[in-house]
Scaffold this motif. Structure first.
Motif, PDB file in Angstrom:
ATOM      1  N   ALA A  61     -35.341  19.954  -3.405  1.00  0.00           N
ATOM      2  CA  ALA A  61     -34.677  20.422  -2.188  1.00  0.00           C
ATOM      3  C   ALA A  61     -34.245  19.252  -1.326  1.00  0.00           C
ATOM      4  O   ALA A  61     -34.889  18.204  -1.295  1.00  0.00           O
ATOM      5  CB  ALA A  61     -35.597  21.337  -1.383  1.00  0.00           C
ATOM      6  N   SER A  62     -33.133  19.449  -0.627  1.00  0.00           N
ATOM      7  CA  SER A  62     -32.685  18.543   0.428  1.00  0.00           C
ATOM      8  C   SER A  62     -32.777  19.287   1.743  1.00  0.00           C
ATOM      9  O   SER A  62     -32.242  20.393   1.866  1.00  0.00           O
ATOM     10  CB  SER A  62     -31.244  18.093   0.197  1.00  0.00           C
ATOM     11  N   ALA A  63     -33.476  18.698   2.709  1.00  0.00           N
ATOM     12  CA  ALA A  63     -33.596  19.303   4.035  1.00  0.00           C
ATOM     13  C   ALA A  63     -32.821  18.452   5.031  1.00  0.00           C
ATOM     14  O   ALA A  63     -33.057  17.249   5.146  1.00  0.00           O
ATOM     15  CB  ALA A  63     -35.060  19.406   4.448  1.00  0.00           C
ATOM     16  N   PHE A  64     -31.882  19.067   5.732  1.00  0.00           N
ATOM     17  CA  PHE A  64     -31.118  18.393   6.777  1.00  0.00           C
ATOM     18  C   PHE A  64     -31.599  18.937   8.118  1.00  0.00           C
ATOM     19  O   PHE A  64     -31.571  20.149   8.354  1.00  0.00           O
ATOM     20  CB  PHE A  64     -29.618  18.642   6.608  1.00  0.00           C
ATOM     21  N   VAL A  65     -32.028  18.025   8.985  1.00  0.00           N
ATOM     22  CA  VAL A  65     -32.659  18.388  10.244  1.00  0.00           C
ATOM     23  C   VAL A  65     -31.812  17.911  11.420  1.00  0.00           C
ATOM     24  O   VAL A  65     -31.394  16.747  11.459  1.00  0.00           O
ATOM     25  CB  VAL A  65     -34.071  17.778  10.342  1.00  0.00           C
ATOM     26  N   ASP A  66     -31.562  18.815  12.359  1.00  0.00           N
ATOM     27  CA  ASP A  66     -30.868  18.440  13.596  1.00  0.00           C
ATOM     28  C   ASP A  66     -31.923  18.027  14.613  1.00  0.00           C
ATOM     29  O   ASP A  66     -32.352  18.810  15.454  1.00  0.00           O
ATOM     30  CB  ASP A  66     -30.043  19.615  14.120  1.00  0.00           C
ATOM     31  N   ALA A  67     -32.361  16.773  14.505  1.00  0.00           N
ATOM     32  CA  ALA A  67     -33.321  16.157  15.427  1.00  0.00           C
ATOM     33  C   ALA A  67     -33.521  14.723  14.967  1.00  0.00           C
ATOM     34  O   ALA A  67     -33.394  14.432  13.770  1.00  0.00           O
ATOM     35  CB  ALA A  67     -34.660  16.898  15.432  1.00  0.00           C
ATOM     36  N   PRO A  68     -33.802  13.801  15.873  1.00  0.00           N
ATOM     37  CA  PRO A  68     -34.028  12.417  15.477  1.00  0.00           C
ATOM     38  C   PRO A  68     -35.261  12.297  14.576  1.00  0.00           C
ATOM     39  O   PRO A  68     -36.361  12.713  14.960  1.00  0.00           O
ATOM     40  CB  PRO A  68     -34.250  11.696  16.808  1.00  0.00           C
TER      41      PRO A  68
END
Length: 277
Positions: A61-68
């Motif tokens: 899986a690839s997880a893309f997170v909107d947060a630093p």
């Protein structure tokens, strides 16, 4: 792309909300065919980690997170945040400042906990990974204006909270803009890679119910939209890599492989110049 999954997390940056209860985090996971396997909301870092772990159950899986996720600058903005303004400012997109003095760093905590669980942070400098559990940072606004499929050619949609002095009727206007954004997301069912909002009952409700005007209900919907955008960005990065996306951040990072970066879809006119050009 095999059976790889793409996870999107619109992370609540602070540990607690105004009333001492964690704010909602939007979460979504899609597969390479654009099917929404699951989506919804979590509260707090622990619940979010548990959800991500379940979503990546098959181990790829690839997880893309909107947060630093990576913060090492003592003051000011991170280089990747400055680049957002430079590359996407014409489209009215900029980024908040994050540094070691910032109070809200839930993303750094989430990264540390996921790394303990076997995930790897990837700054994107070497292109998209094709296996394993990988975590990267993204920013939905860059996706909205950087992905030509969504059609925001001139500026970002005004679907977020307005400034300090909103105009009368702004809640209705915001809801209408949000409905337009959802219609464009629904159009990604025919994109490469696709995103099929109708494939899950929770995401399908975005298409069948009008966006609410009331703030709490609206924020609930907005968090889910951003999570779906993050998941689709992860799929876009995996499918097209640097042909469709750019890596914002330091070209020569202090820590190779772990630079503070944002992976952002990019039109040709938004791209950074390569070293030596």
């Amino acid at each position: 792309m095999g059976m790889r999954r793409f996870i999107g997390v619109d992370l609540a940056w602070g540990r607690t909300g105004a009333r001492g209860r964690p704010n909602e985090t939007g979460v979504a996971v899609v597969d390479a065919a654009g099917t929404v396997i699951d989506c919804g909301w979590t509260r707090g870092v622990d619940e979010t980690i548990e959800w991500i772990t379940r979503a990546a159950a098959d181990g790829s899986a690839s997880a893309f997170v909107d947060a630093p996720l990576a913060v090492d600058n003592p003051t000011g903005q991170r280089p990747c945040e400055r680049e957002v303004g430079r590359r996407y400012g014409r489209w009215k997109v900029s980024a908040n400042s994050t540094n070691l003095n910032s109070r809200h760093q839930a993303g750094v905590l989430v990264r540390g906990l996921l790394e303990e669980a076997g995930w790897t942070y990837d700054d994107g400098m070497h292109g998209p990974p094709d296996d394993g559990l990988v975590l990267s940072e993204c920013y939905p606004y860059t996706t909205l204006v950087g992905a030509v499929e969504l059609g925001y050619d001139l500026e970002r949609p005004r679907y977020k909270r307005p400034g300090r002095r909103p105009q009368p009727g702004w809640r209705l206007a915001r809801a209408q803009v949000c409905d337009g954004l959802i219609a464009r997301l629904a159009g990604l069912a025919e994109a490469d890679p696709p995103l099929r909002l109708a494939s899950h009952p929770v995401s399908r409700r975005l298409m069948t119910e009008p966006s609410p005007e009331r703030d709490a209900a609206y924020k609930h919907r907005e968090d889910l939209i951003d999570a779906l955008l993050c998941a689709w960005t992860a799929a876009l990065w995996s499918r097209h890599g640097l042909a469709r996306c750019q890596v914002l951040g330091e070209e020569v990072p202090a820590t190779p492989g772990a630079a503070a970066t944002i992976i952002a879809p990019a039109r040709p006119e938004q791209r950074r110049a390569r070293a030596g050009e």
